[in-house]
Motif scaffolding. Structure first.
Motif, PDB file in Angstrom:
ATOM      1  N   UNK A 134       4.465 -14.350  -2.328  1.00 17.09           N
ATOM      2  CA  UNK A 134       3.289 -14.991  -2.044  1.00 17.09           C
ATOM      3  C   UNK A 134       2.004 -14.373  -3.025  1.00 17.09           C
ATOM      4  N   UNK A 135       1.117 -15.130  -3.472  1.00 16.90           N
ATOM      5  CA  UNK A 135       0.168 -14.581  -4.257  1.00 16.90           C
ATOM      6  C   UNK A 135      -1.156 -15.140  -3.508  1.00 16.90           C
ATOM      7  N   UNK A 136      -2.199 -14.243  -3.096  1.00 10.73           N
ATOM      8  CA  UNK A 136      -1.964 -12.721  -3.390  1.00 10.73           C
ATOM      9  C   UNK A 136      -0.913 -12.027  -2.390  1.00 10.73           C
ATOM     10  N   UNK A 137      -0.444 -11.060  -2.967  1.00 13.72           N
ATOM     11  CA  UNK A 137       0.669 -10.406  -2.113  1.00 13.72           C
ATOM     12  C   UNK A 137       0.185  -9.103  -1.435  1.00 13.72           C
ATOM     13  N   UNK A 138       0.818  -9.003  -0.237  1.00 18.66           N
ATOM     14  CA  UNK A 138       0.518  -7.797   0.561  1.00 18.66           C
ATOM     15  C   UNK A 138       1.456  -6.666   0.482  1.00 18.66           C
ATOM     16  N   UNK A 139       2.522  -7.215   1.096  1.00 16.46           N
ATOM     17  CA  UNK A 139       3.721  -6.205   1.243  1.00 16.46           C
ATOM     18  C   UNK A 139       4.813  -6.343   0.157  1.00 16.46           C
ATOM     19  N   UNK A 140       5.358  -7.651  -0.029  1.00 15.23           N
ATOM     20  CA  UNK A 140       6.441  -7.922  -0.954  1.00 15.23           C
ATOM     21  C   UNK A 140       6.122  -8.869  -1.834  1.00 15.23           C
ATOM     22  N   UNK A 141       6.204  -8.776  -3.221  1.00 12.69           N
ATOM     23  CA  UNK A 141       6.120  -9.842  -4.293  1.00 12.69           C
ATOM     24  C   UNK A 141       7.606 -10.281  -4.613  1.00 12.69           C
ATOM     25  N   UNK A 142       7.718 -11.574  -4.198  1.00 11.22           N
ATOM     26  CA  UNK A 142       8.919 -12.111  -4.542  1.00 11.22           C
ATOM     27  C   UNK A 142       8.904 -12.834  -5.757  1.00 11.22           C
ATOM     28  N   UNK A 143       9.995 -12.347  -6.691  1.00 12.00           N
ATOM     29  CA  UNK A 143      10.036 -13.338  -7.802  1.00 12.00           C
ATOM     30  C   UNK A 143      11.499 -14.197  -8.072  1.00 12.00           C
ATOM     31  N   UNK A 144      11.338 -15.451  -8.476  1.00  7.71           N
ATOM     32  CA  UNK A 144      12.320 -15.988  -8.889  1.00  7.71           C
ATOM     33  C   UNK A 144      12.347 -16.531 -10.190  1.00  7.71           C
ATOM     34  N   UNK A 145      13.343 -16.371 -10.965  1.00  9.10           N
ATOM     35  CA  UNK A 145      13.405 -16.713 -12.485  1.00  9.10           C
ATOM     36  C   UNK A 145      14.645 -17.143 -12.961  1.00  9.10           C
ATOM     37  N   UNK A 146      14.891 -18.607 -12.335  1.00  9.77           N
ATOM     38  CA  UNK A 146      16.158 -19.095 -12.633  1.00  9.77           C
ATOM     39  C   UNK A 146      17.124 -18.491 -12.229  1.00  9.77           C
ATOM     40  N   UNK A 147      18.165 -18.192 -13.049  1.00 14.37           N
ATOM     41  CA  UNK A 147      19.493 -17.401 -12.801  1.00 14.37           C
ATOM     42  C   UNK A 147      19.450 -16.127 -13.661  1.00 14.37           C
ATOM     43  N   UNK A 148      18.418 -15.671 -14.255  1.00 18.06           N
ATOM     44  CA  UNK A 148      18.193 -14.538 -15.081  1.00 18.06           C
ATOM     45  C   UNK A 148      18.639 -13.437 -14.394  1.00 18.06           C
ATOM     46  N   UNK A 149      19.114 -12.505 -15.335  1.00 16.28           N
ATOM     47  CA  UNK A 149      19.354 -11.039 -14.871  1.00 16.28           C
ATOM     48  C   UNK A 149      18.518 -10.175 -15.772  1.00 16.28           C
ATOM     49  N   UNK A 150      17.903  -9.409 -15.361  1.00 15.46           N
ATOM     50  CA  UNK A 150      16.999  -8.471 -16.238  1.00 15.46           C
ATOM     51  C   UNK A 150      16.238  -7.516 -15.461  1.00 15.46           C
ATOM     52  N   UNK A 151      15.256  -7.231 -16.139  1.00 16.25           N
ATOM     53  CA  UNK A 151      14.017  -6.071 -15.361  1.00 16.25           C
ATOM     54  C   UNK A 151      12.822  -6.737 -15.432  1.00 16.25           C
ATOM     55  N   UNK A 152      12.039  -6.341 -14.352  1.00 12.00           N
ATOM     56  CA  UNK A 152      10.645  -6.699 -14.211  1.00 12.00           C
ATOM     57  C   UNK A 152       9.657  -5.447 -14.160  1.00 12.00           C
ATOM     58  N   UNK A 153       8.852  -5.160 -14.809  1.00  4.29           N
ATOM     59  CA  UNK A 153       7.808  -4.263 -14.872  1.00  4.29           C
ATOM     60  C   UNK A 153       6.341  -4.807 -14.822  1.00  4.29           C
ATOM     61  N   UNK A 154       5.683  -3.900 -13.948  1.00  3.22           N
ATOM     62  CA  UNK A 154       4.357  -4.425 -13.475  1.00  3.22           C
ATOM     63  C   UNK A 154       3.217  -3.208 -14.014  1.00  3.22           C
ATOM     64  N   UNK A 155       2.376  -3.552 -14.676  1.00  2.00           N
ATOM     65  CA  UNK A 155       1.267  -2.791 -15.065  1.00  2.00           C
ATOM     66  C   UNK A 155      -0.006  -3.216 -14.455  1.00  2.00           C
ATOM     67  N   UNK A 156      -0.876  -1.996 -14.456  1.00  2.00           N
ATOM     68  CA  UNK A 156      -2.282  -2.419 -13.875  1.00  2.00           C
ATOM     69  C   UNK A 156      -3.178  -2.656 -15.200  1.00  2.00           C
ATOM     70  N   UNK A 157      -4.356  -2.624 -14.971  1.00  2.00           N
ATOM     71  CA  UNK A 157      -5.221  -3.319 -15.613  1.00  2.00           C
ATOM     72  C   UNK A 157      -5.356  -2.417 -16.948  1.00  2.00           C
ATOM     73  N   UNK A 158      -4.971  -1.038 -17.151  1.00  2.00           N
ATOM     74  CA  UNK A 158      -5.109  -0.068 -18.061  1.00  2.00           C
ATOM     75  C   UNK A 158      -3.863  -0.139 -18.748  1.00  2.00           C
ATOM     76  N   UNK A 159      -2.756  -1.088 -18.389  1.00  2.00           N
ATOM     77  CA  UNK A 159      -1.656  -1.313 -19.150  1.00  2.00           C
ATOM     78  C   UNK A 159      -0.576  -0.068 -18.788  1.00  2.00           C
ATOM     79  N   UNK A 160      -0.809   0.824 -17.479  1.00  2.00           N
ATOM     80  CA  UNK A 160       0.048   1.947 -16.942  1.00  2.00           C
ATOM     81  C   UNK A 160       1.039   1.156 -16.146  1.00  2.00           C
ATOM     82  N   UNK A 161       2.468   1.555 -16.220  1.00  2.00           N
ATOM     83  CA  UNK A 161       3.474   1.195 -15.368  1.00  2.00           C
ATOM     84  C   UNK A 161       3.279   1.568 -13.933  1.00  2.00           C
TER      85      UNK A 161
END
Length: 85
Positions: free
Chosen positions: A16-43
């Protein structure tokens, strides 16, 4: 090839957005990675996407806006964002 064309046509959905506990991601049938960065670009978090799905525990993040970069194993990238409340 056909797979390359399809990759670009698969948007990622985050909820859900906004997220509180868990962010769920659905991306077709893809396999890969997700990287989340803050406003400064830090992972701040990273996770693996398997068969188009990932669950990211965001409880450790301060409230605010974050950028999400999904990278499919063949190199295709999708940018998104979410807010943690």
């Amino acid at each position: 090839g056909m797979d390359d064309a399809l990759a670009f046509e698969q948007p990622a959905s985050l909820f859900p957005v906004p997220a509180t506990d868990v962010l769920n991601i659905q991306w077709g049938s893809m396999t890969g990675s997700v990287v989340i960065t803050d406003a400064t670009g830090r992972t701040v978090l990273s996770a693996t996407v398997v068969n188009g799905r990932a669950e990211v525990d965001v409880r450790s993040l301060p409230a605010g806006s974050y950028q999400v970069m999904l990278t499919e194993r063949n190199g295709h990238r999708v940018r998104s964002s979410f807010t943690r409340s």
